[in-house]
Scaffold this motif. Sequence first.
Motif, PDB file in Angstrom:
ATOM      1  N   LEU A  41       4.597 -11.395  -6.188  1.00 11.54           N
ATOM      2  CA  LEU A  41       4.488  -9.747  -7.338  1.00 11.54           C
ATOM      3  C   LEU A  41       5.955  -9.861  -7.241  1.00 11.54           C
ATOM      4  N   ASN A 159       8.604 -11.230  -0.179  1.00  9.43           N
ATOM      5  CA  ASN A 159       8.804  -9.382  -0.596  1.00  9.43           C
ATOM      6  C   ASN A 159       9.283  -9.095   0.304  1.00  9.43           C
ATOM      7  N   ASP A 165       8.193  -1.734   3.575  1.00 11.37           N
ATOM      8  CA  ASP A 165       6.331  -1.375   3.168  1.00 11.37           C
ATOM      9  C   ASP A 165       5.676  -2.150   4.466  1.00 11.37           C
ATOM     10  N   ARG A 184       1.306 -10.017   0.854  1.00 13.74           N
ATOM     11  CA  ARG A 184       2.335  -9.466   1.479  1.00 13.74           C
ATOM     12  C   ARG A 184       1.180  -9.165   3.150  1.00 13.74           C
ATOM     13  N   GLY A 221       6.121   2.120   1.284  1.00 17.72           N
ATOM     14  CA  GLY A 221       6.694   2.901   0.305  1.00 17.72           C
ATOM     15  C   GLY A 221       5.930   4.310  -0.425  1.00 17.72           C
ATOM     16  N   ARG A 238      -1.536   0.782  -3.938  1.00 13.30           N
ATOM     17  CA  ARG A 238      -0.941   0.330  -2.613  1.00 13.30           C
ATOM     18  C   ARG A 238      -1.991   1.026  -1.546  1.00 13.30           C
ATOM     19  N   ARG A 269       1.401  -0.810 -11.681  1.00 12.39           N
ATOM     20  CA  ARG A 269       2.684  -1.749 -10.967  1.00 12.39           C
ATOM     21  C   ARG A 269       3.835  -0.904 -11.322  1.00 12.39           C
ATOM     22  N   HIS A 273       4.651   2.486  -5.447  1.00  9.97           N
ATOM     23  CA  HIS A 273       4.665   3.454  -4.530  1.00  9.97           C
ATOM     24  C   HIS A 273       5.140   4.367  -4.807  1.00  9.97           C
ATOM     25  N   ASP A 275       7.313   6.229  -3.590  1.00  7.94           N
ATOM     26  CA  ASP A 275       9.039   5.944  -3.388  1.00  7.94           C
ATOM     27  C   ASP A 275       9.329   5.663  -4.893  1.00  7.94           C
ATOM     28  N   THR A 276       9.048   4.992  -5.738  1.00  7.34           N
ATOM     29  CA  THR A 276       9.275   4.607  -6.469  1.00  7.34           C
ATOM     30  C   THR A 276       9.525   5.514  -7.714  1.00  7.34           C
ATOM     31  N   GLY A 394      12.539  -7.963  -7.576  1.00 10.11           N
ATOM     32  CA  GLY A 394      12.228  -7.970  -7.190  1.00 10.11           C
ATOM     33  C   GLY A 394      11.579  -6.611  -6.790  1.00 10.11           C
ATOM     34  N   ARG A 395      11.680  -5.709  -7.823  1.00  9.28           N
ATOM     35  CA  ARG A 395      11.780  -4.768  -8.129  1.00  9.28           C
ATOM     36  C   ARG A 395      11.501  -3.493  -6.854  1.00  9.28           C
ATOM     37  N   CYS A 400      13.326   1.059  -0.843  1.00 13.24           N
ATOM     38  CA  CYS A 400      12.733  -0.075  -0.398  1.00 13.24           C
ATOM     39  C   CYS A 400      13.668  -1.518   0.372  1.00 13.24           C
TER      40      CYS A 400
END
Length: 410
Positions: A41, A159, A165, A184, A221, A238, A269, A273, A275-276, A394-395, A400
């Motif tokens: 990821l 991650n 998360d 994860r 997230g 997710r 992708r 989440h 929160d993105t 790591g995005r 996060c």
Amino acid sequence: MSEITRPIHVKSEIGPLKKVLLHRPGKELENLVPDFLERLLFDDIPYLEDAQAEHDAFADALRENGIEVLYLEKLVAEAIDAADVKEAFVDEWLAETGVQSEAMLKALKDYLLAMDDTYEMVLKTMEGFRKTEIEVEGGKSLSDLYETDYPFIVDPMPNLYFTRDPFATMYNGVTLNHMYSDTRNRETLYGKYIFDHHPEYGNGQVDRFYNREESTRIEGGDELVLSKDVLAVGISQRTDARSIEKLAGRLFEETEFKHVLAFLIGENRKFMHLDTVFTMVDYDKFTIHPEIEGGLKVWDITPNGDGTVNIEETEDKLENILAEALGQEKVQLIRCGGGDPVAAAREQWNDGSNTLTIAPGVVVVYDRNTVTNKILAEAGLKLIKVRGSELVRGRGGPRCMSMPLQREDI
Ligand SMILES: NC(=[NH2+])NCCC[C@H](N)C(=O)O
């Protein structure tokens, strides 16, 4: 205002942050290789030294604002030592590595148990093992051998610095999550040891609203504590809808939450989440990525009072749904990148909407998202800017990378 008397105390997204959990990126990042980034990821390979410097600066910025910073790796080591459960931990960790050969399992176990310093041992379990590190005489299994071009015996867990998360805090407890990906899911073992055994966080001192053994997925997230009455959860790549329904039922029994709002953000992708694409930054202000606004569906889950829940699709505009749920006259949605679709897409990708709110109207952001940051400042928010050139690979952004343990009530 109630005093903080429990080790976990989180009744909002914006109450003054007192204590937070981070993980300093470690050698797990040096086990990222281009051919296997997707499985782990990641989108790119950060330069560890700079990633650590950026992360230390992030931690310093939090400390300068009166926030106590704890580290996951340290709590895990303390939990293992306090309860004297090193071998049990290693056995459980091994069982989740996917290694099949008995001889290899034994070699790994011997290696880890020979490490006297529990903290170093915990870091090693996070880093993973390259094939070149451990040799076993004979006893190899076909399943371990056939992936000849795969360089690891045990995958790294890159991650982990996204402490948001694998578990999520709310009220005086946590959801210990069942994650979307194998890579994860292994991270949640660290949470299990902290919440089972740590002198301050273990042994029933922290309520448990979800467990890693459950069959449906949920990730932190996607879990946003909008107020002491309202939890928002994303239905996303997710998090399964079913997990939200289960969690809502439990929270209505065990906490004072009155609404769980389920936001359908789709499986994608780039918006992995909630929160993105959506965070709360003040009593009446939110960041949002314009791309999700159009088709966004929100269901309101409420308790029926007899242990069952009622689920209704909301019909109104997001602004009105949030204003009503939070008892505000109106709320402001601050669009990532302003109205510009190019800036919005670029800055969302680099976590421009992923703000960490440390007090009402005070947010930690990446400095690189200049268009969004200007708009946040114009909306009256105080910005604490941190660098994220390596960390962002790591995005994930400031939200996060942090798990609040205690926030003051507002
Ligand atoms: N809360 C978040 N948005 N976390 C971001 C996690 C990024 C991580 N690479 C993943 O895909 O899982």
